[in-house]
Write an enzyme that holds these catalytic residues in place. Structure first.
Site, PDB file in Angstrom:
ATOM      1  N   THR A  57      30.090 -28.102 -35.390  1.00 12.34           N
ATOM      2  CA  THR A  57      31.043 -28.900 -36.159  1.00 12.34           C
ATOM      3  C   THR A  57      30.463 -29.307 -37.497  1.00 12.34           C
ATOM      4  O   THR A  57      31.193 -29.540 -38.458  1.00 12.34           O
ATOM      5  CB  THR A  57      31.460 -30.150 -35.362  1.00 12.34           C
ATOM      6  OG1 THR A  57      31.969 -29.734 -34.089  1.00 12.34           O
ATOM      7  CG2 THR A  57      32.528 -30.952 -36.076  1.00 12.34           C
ATOM      8  N   TYR A 144      22.443 -22.915 -26.144  1.00  9.83           N
ATOM      9  CA  TYR A 144      23.891 -22.860 -26.312  1.00  9.83           C
ATOM     10  C   TYR A 144      24.350 -21.467 -25.906  1.00  9.83           C
ATOM     11  O   TYR A 144      24.089 -20.491 -26.598  1.00  9.83           O
ATOM     12  CB  TYR A 144      24.243 -23.166 -27.760  1.00  9.83           C
ATOM     13  CG  TYR A 144      25.702 -23.482 -28.016  1.00  9.83           C
ATOM     14  CD1 TYR A 144      26.648 -23.501 -26.998  1.00  9.83           C
ATOM     15  CD2 TYR A 144      26.144 -23.782 -29.297  1.00  9.83           C
ATOM     16  CE1 TYR A 144      27.970 -23.809 -27.239  1.00  9.83           C
ATOM     17  CE2 TYR A 144      27.476 -24.097 -29.558  1.00  9.83           C
ATOM     18  CZ  TYR A 144      28.381 -24.099 -28.520  1.00  9.83           C
ATOM     19  OH  TYR A 144      29.700 -24.398 -28.760  1.00  9.83           O
ATOM     20  N   LYS A 170      24.139 -25.723 -22.599  1.00  6.78           N
ATOM     21  CA  LYS A 170      25.443 -26.026 -23.175  1.00  6.78           C
ATOM     22  C   LYS A 170      26.326 -24.797 -23.048  1.00  6.78           C
ATOM     23  O   LYS A 170      25.981 -23.708 -23.534  1.00  6.78           O
ATOM     24  CB  LYS A 170      25.312 -26.441 -24.640  1.00  6.78           C
ATOM     25  CG  LYS A 170      26.645 -26.805 -25.277  1.00  6.78           C
ATOM     26  CD  LYS A 170      26.496 -27.204 -26.740  1.00  6.78           C
ATOM     27  CE  LYS A 170      27.854 -27.551 -27.328  1.00  6.78           C
ATOM     28  NZ  LYS A 170      27.791 -27.831 -28.783  1.00  6.78           N
TER      29      LYS A 170
END
Length: 304
Positions: A57, A144, A170
């Site tokens: 983000t 991730y 994640k």
């Protein structure tokens, strides 16, 4: 400079909602450090379990390595005491190693390891990538899993044995079977983080699997709503979760799904319509249109 031990950062990240702040840009697309620092101090004042500087983000993919270092240092400087800062590492293995080393020098409390740049790789190569980054730092590392770096349960189990400072997984894929295998195989060895775009949509089923936390982009511009949503998830308040999904999250996703990359762009728009502008997104992303921004503004009114 005292930094958080890997086992402690795992415990803390799993204890509450995770914030992924946007990165502020001026109209000329340069990094607006003053505005970013102000926003980090604001977000850190809420009951969050961690701030992920320059994450997805935060447009990690559009920042230079030098800018990543500046963003991380600004977050470390402004985060309130007790709020851990997690820094990104990514691209090729050599660059990811340098970023992890710099994160430690900058005073970050952990590292989020993004997928390698562009190329696909076998599980053995992905494992070597993670091992190299874990060896490069004493910080706790969270991998991730998404896009071209989807880690299988056997690979994660191998890495958990080989890398004591691998603390988190994640998920950015949404494969419930794979998550079930990983969770069953590793138990509480790792902290598990929901990491799909607008992770609130998956929060309730993931909670049933023992995934206590997720990355909330909505928290940037609607922190009270995001925290109330997370509290409802943890409490097993299905009615409260589904009500919030219907009134805000799902209509929000309808706007998000209109163009590729809007998962980030809509957050910048959310900042703008709530009176906390963070500037435009950088290419290759594009900002929401005027009509889309107006629709978002009407939607945000429901939860403020």
């Amino acid at each position: 400079m005292k930094q958080t031990a890997p086992d402690e950062i795992a415990r803390r990240l799993g204890s509450g909602l995770l914030s992924f702040p946007v990165t502020h840009f001026r109209d000329d697309l340069s990094f607006d450090e003053d505005a970013y620092r102000e926003n980090i101090a604001r977000l850190g004042g809420y009951a969050v379990a961690g701030l992920f500087a320059a994450g997805g983000t935060g447009e990690f993919f559009s920042l230079t390595p030098d800018e990543v270092g500046r963003v991380v240092r600004a977050a470390v400087a402004e985060a309130p005491d007790g709020v851990p800062v997690v820094a990104p590492a990514g691209y090729g293995t050599a660059q990811a190693v340098r970023m992890a080393e710099d994160a430690e020098r900058a005073g970050a409390d952990g590292v989020l390891l993004f997928p390698p740049y562009l190329t696909e790789a076998p599980q053995e190569g992905l494992a070597a990538h993670v091992r190299a980054v874990c060896r490069a730092t004493r910080l706790g590392v969270t991998v991730y899993s998404r896009a071209n770096a989807v880690y299988q349960d056997a690979t994660i189990a191998e890495l958990a044995d080989a890398c004591p400072n691998l603390v988190g997984f994640k998920d950015g894929v949404g494969d419930l079977e794979l998550m079930t295998r990983i969770r069953s195989r590793l138990g509480d060895r790792l902290v598990y983080v929901g990491g799909l775009p607008t992770a609130e949509t998956f929060a309730l089923p993931y909670r049933e699997m023992g995934v206590t936390t997720y990355s909330s982009a909505i928290f940037n511009f609607a922190p009270e709503f995001a925290l109330a949503f997370h509290a409802a998830v943890l409490a097993g308040d299905r009615e409260g979760v589904h009500r919030r999904l219907a009134e805000f999250v799902l209509p929000y996703c309808e706007i998000r799904n209109r163009r590729k990359g809007y998962a980030v762009s809509i957050v910048k728009a959310g900042m703008r319509v709530t009176g906390r502008p963070a500037g435009p997104v950088r290419p290759p992303l594009t900002d929401l249109t005027g009509d889309e921004t107006a629709r978002l503004a009407e939607l945000v009114k429901r939860v403020r």
